[in-house]
Scaffold this motif. Structure first.
Motif, PDB file in Angstrom:
ATOM      1  N   ILE A 150      -4.707   5.852   6.683  1.00  0.00           N
ATOM      2  CA  ILE A 150      -5.454   4.840   5.917  1.00  0.00           C
ATOM      3  C   ILE A 150      -5.363   3.471   6.581  1.00  0.00           C
ATOM      4  O   ILE A 150      -6.367   2.758   6.692  1.00  0.00           O
ATOM      5  CB  ILE A 150      -4.912   4.783   4.470  1.00  0.00           C
ATOM      6  CG1 ILE A 150      -5.286   6.078   3.729  1.00  0.00           C
ATOM      7  CG2 ILE A 150      -5.461   3.570   3.732  1.00  0.00           C
ATOM      8  CD1 ILE A 150      -4.578   6.240   2.407  1.00  0.00           C
ATOM      9  N   ARG A 151      -4.190   3.091   7.046  1.00  0.00           N
ATOM     10  CA  ARG A 151      -4.011   1.783   7.675  1.00  0.00           C
ATOM     11  C   ARG A 151      -4.863   1.687   8.943  1.00  0.00           C
ATOM     12  O   ARG A 151      -5.397   0.616   9.249  1.00  0.00           O
ATOM     13  CB  ARG A 151      -2.542   1.533   7.988  1.00  0.00           C
ATOM     14  CG  ARG A 151      -1.639   1.480   6.751  1.00  0.00           C
ATOM     15  CD  ARG A 151      -0.229   1.078   7.103  1.00  0.00           C
ATOM     16  NE  ARG A 151      -0.155  -0.358   7.361  1.00  0.00           N
ATOM     17  CZ  ARG A 151       0.014  -1.265   6.399  1.00  0.00           C
ATOM     18  NH1 ARG A 151       0.149  -0.898   5.130  1.00  0.00           N
ATOM     19  NH2 ARG A 151       0.063  -2.538   6.687  1.00  0.00           N
ATOM     20  N   LYS A 152      -4.972   2.789   9.655  1.00  0.00           N
ATOM     21  CA  LYS A 152      -5.798   2.791  10.864  1.00  0.00           C
ATOM     22  C   LYS A 152      -7.272   2.715  10.499  1.00  0.00           C
ATOM     23  O   LYS A 152      -8.052   1.960  11.105  1.00  0.00           O
ATOM     24  CB  LYS A 152      -5.515   4.050  11.679  1.00  0.00           C
ATOM     25  CG  LYS A 152      -6.273   4.107  13.014  1.00  0.00           C
ATOM     26  CD  LYS A 152      -5.882   5.347  13.793  1.00  0.00           C
ATOM     27  CE  LYS A 152      -6.639   5.392  15.128  1.00  0.00           C
ATOM     28  NZ  LYS A 152      -6.272   6.590  15.923  1.00  0.00           N
ATOM     29  N   THR A 153      -7.670   3.496   9.484  1.00  0.00           N
ATOM     30  CA  THR A 153      -9.076   3.521   9.070  1.00  0.00           C
ATOM     31  C   THR A 153      -9.542   2.163   8.555  1.00  0.00           C
ATOM     32  O   THR A 153     -10.649   1.700   8.862  1.00  0.00           O
ATOM     33  CB  THR A 153      -9.297   4.577   7.967  1.00  0.00           C
ATOM     34  OG1 THR A 153      -8.919   5.857   8.467  1.00  0.00           O
ATOM     35  CG2 THR A 153     -10.746   4.607   7.503  1.00  0.00           C
TER      36      THR A 153
ATOM     37  N   VAL B 247       0.847  -1.190   0.000  1.00  0.00           N
ATOM     38  CA  VAL B 247       0.000   0.000   0.000  1.00  0.00           C
ATOM     39  C   VAL B 247       0.885   1.244   0.000  1.00  0.00           C
ATOM     40  O   VAL B 247       1.790   1.372   0.821  1.00  0.00           O
ATOM     41  CB  VAL B 247      -0.932   0.025   1.227  1.00  0.00           C
ATOM     42  CG1 VAL B 247      -1.791   1.298   1.215  1.00  0.00           C
ATOM     43  CG2 VAL B 247      -1.824  -1.204   1.250  1.00  0.00           C
ATOM     44  N   LEU B 248       0.596   2.137  -0.918  1.00  0.00           N
ATOM     45  CA  LEU B 248       1.319   3.397  -1.020  1.00  0.00           C
ATOM     46  C   LEU B 248       0.316   4.511  -1.280  1.00  0.00           C
ATOM     47  O   LEU B 248      -0.329   4.545  -2.335  1.00  0.00           O
ATOM     48  CB  LEU B 248       2.348   3.350  -2.162  1.00  0.00           C
ATOM     49  CG  LEU B 248       3.125   4.641  -2.427  1.00  0.00           C
ATOM     50  CD1 LEU B 248       4.032   4.988  -1.248  1.00  0.00           C
ATOM     51  CD2 LEU B 248       3.948   4.515  -3.704  1.00  0.00           C
ATOM     52  N   GLY B 249       0.142   5.398  -0.295  1.00  0.00           N
ATOM     53  CA  GLY B 249      -0.830   6.476  -0.451  1.00  0.00           C
ATOM     54  C   GLY B 249      -2.244   5.962  -0.682  1.00  0.00           C
ATOM     55  O   GLY B 249      -3.021   6.573  -1.410  1.00  0.00           O
ATOM     56  N   GLY B 250      -2.559   4.829  -0.071  1.00  0.00           N
ATOM     57  CA  GLY B 250      -3.886   4.231  -0.239  1.00  0.00           C
ATOM     58  C   GLY B 250      -4.069   3.459  -1.524  1.00  0.00           C
ATOM     59  O   GLY B 250      -5.136   2.900  -1.781  1.00  0.00           O
ATOM     60  N   LEU B 251      -3.023   3.376  -2.343  1.00  0.00           N
ATOM     61  CA  LEU B 251      -3.073   2.604  -3.585  1.00  0.00           C
ATOM     62  C   LEU B 251      -2.546   1.205  -3.293  1.00  0.00           C
ATOM     63  O   LEU B 251      -1.438   1.047  -2.768  1.00  0.00           O
ATOM     64  CB  LEU B 251      -2.235   3.282  -4.674  1.00  0.00           C
ATOM     65  CG  LEU B 251      -2.617   4.728  -4.994  1.00  0.00           C
ATOM     66  CD1 LEU B 251      -1.658   5.311  -6.030  1.00  0.00           C
ATOM     67  CD2 LEU B 251      -4.054   4.819  -5.486  1.00  0.00           C
ATOM     68  N   VAL B 252      -3.337   0.205  -3.626  1.00  0.00           N
ATOM     69  CA  VAL B 252      -2.991  -1.176  -3.298  1.00  0.00           C
ATOM     70  C   VAL B 252      -2.429  -1.867  -4.539  1.00  0.00           C
ATOM     71  O   VAL B 252      -3.128  -2.030  -5.543  1.00  0.00           O
ATOM     72  CB  VAL B 252      -4.221  -1.945  -2.771  1.00  0.00           C
ATOM     73  CG1 VAL B 252      -3.818  -3.362  -2.362  1.00  0.00           C
ATOM     74  CG2 VAL B 252      -4.843  -1.210  -1.592  1.00  0.00           C
TER      75      VAL B 252
END
Length: 338
Positions: free
Chosen positions: A330-333, A208-213
């Motif tokens: 994002i990882r927390k959300t 995951v980078l900037g919410g891009l998987v």
């Protein structure tokens, strides 16, 4: 319990992997969802295991024969399943008299022509394109590529390879450049085929980078993509999956990496255009696998990451510091750390 008769023995694709073809027994006994794994019994002995049905037609079911069951049991004697070896070639029949005349094949030679030898397969370095395969393990190969396995049945010659374990010898008599010669080589697995098989109970590798998987392209991923009904990037994704080995894309790429999902966040709001596209490079350096992508992105000292996708001129530009800060949110959300 249902009754039926055997209508044929054949080579067919096993639905569990969607790529491997092995010997099957076709029966007209009713096989329904939930019957898989059930025994087929004849004269009080198990002669097969029910495992799939034909999608077209009625009462056409298939059993795994005892030869495949024995192979599996032999394989796991050491406590792990290694899987089948791969010959690693493509062939065509030799029915065409015009083709035979062009290649100057004697009329008494049957067999099939080799059209491709795959990198990493058992045959690499031993068989060549345009070889005519005449015999395998002293069994004559017909013009349609079959051998007489029993007194009453012909099967694809690859069935002989399927019955071998890694390290066992495969023997061919071939016609090459006007001469008949014998070729022997050890059977081995071909790991390059693994991504094309369905996998079960395996964890999904991703970055995951900037919410891009980002994920490696695999059979499981392609099936999930198809079920979603999303068509963006479909032609490239499917072409590279199905022809990755035939077109030798694996010569410089271990596995394709696709931008498969976007976990919504303001930082990636303009990245929809790149979803389902295959990664080519990061800051000008080619990406060979997911490890490469992760290492390049995490170790880069540049302020911006320039991700180039295959067949797209415009790159995706990511501010590394902002992406890493967003990832913590994002990882927390999305509960990615548990």
């Amino acid at each position: 319990v249902s009754r039926g008769i055997v209508s044929r023995k054949d080579q067919s694709t096993y639905s569990h992997s969607e790529i491997d073809s092995h010997l099957v027994i076709q029966v007209d006994a009713a096989i329904n969802p939930g019957n898989s794994g059930g025994p087929a019994i004849q004269n009080n002995k198990v002669v097969g295991v029910a495992f799939q049905v034909a999608s077209r037609g009625e009462n056409i079911g298939y059993l795994i024969p005892t030869s495949v069951m024995r192979y599996f049991l032999d394989d796991i004697k050491d406590g792990k399943y290694d899987g089948y070896v791969e010959l690693g070639i493509r062939t065509i029949n030799s029915y065409s008299n015009t083709l035979r005349a062009y290649k100057k094949i004697p009329s008494d030679h049957n067999g099939v022509f080799v059209t491709k030898v795959f990198k990493g397969g058992s045959a690499e370095g031993f068989l060549q394109k345009d070889d005519l395969l005449l015999e395998i393990d002293n069994l004559p190969i017909g013009k349609n590529g079959t051998v007489m396995l029993d007194k009453d049945s012909r099967v694809d010659f690859v069935e002989i390879v399927d019955n071998k374990h890694s390290g066992e010898i495969i023997s061919f008599k071939i016609y090459r450049n006007g001469n008949v010669t014998n070729v022997r080589f050890p059977a081995k697995r071909m790991a390059d085929f693994d991504f094309m098989r369905n996998s079960y109970d395996d964890s999904i590798d991703y970055f995951v980078l900037g919410g891009l998987v980002f994920q490696p392209v695999s059979r499981n991923l392609l099936n999930a993509w198809s079920r979603n009904g999303d068509t963006q990037g479909g032609s490239q994704l499917q072409y590279r999956f199905h022809y990755f080995l035939d077109d030798e894309m694996n010569r410089d790429t271990e596995s394709d990496i696709v931008l498969y999902r976007k976990l919504s966040h303001p930082i990636n709001s303009s990245s929809d255009y790149f979803v389902n596209m295959i990664v080519k490079s990061v800051n000008g350096k080619s990406v060979a696998n997911l490890r490469d992508l992760k290492k390049m992105c995490e170790s880069s000292k540049d302020k911006f990451l320039k991700i180039q996708f295959r067949d797209i001129e415009t790159p995706l530009i990511i501010n590394k510091d902002e992406a890493e800060k967003a990832d913590r949110q994002i990882r927390k959300t999305y509960n990615l750390d548990n």
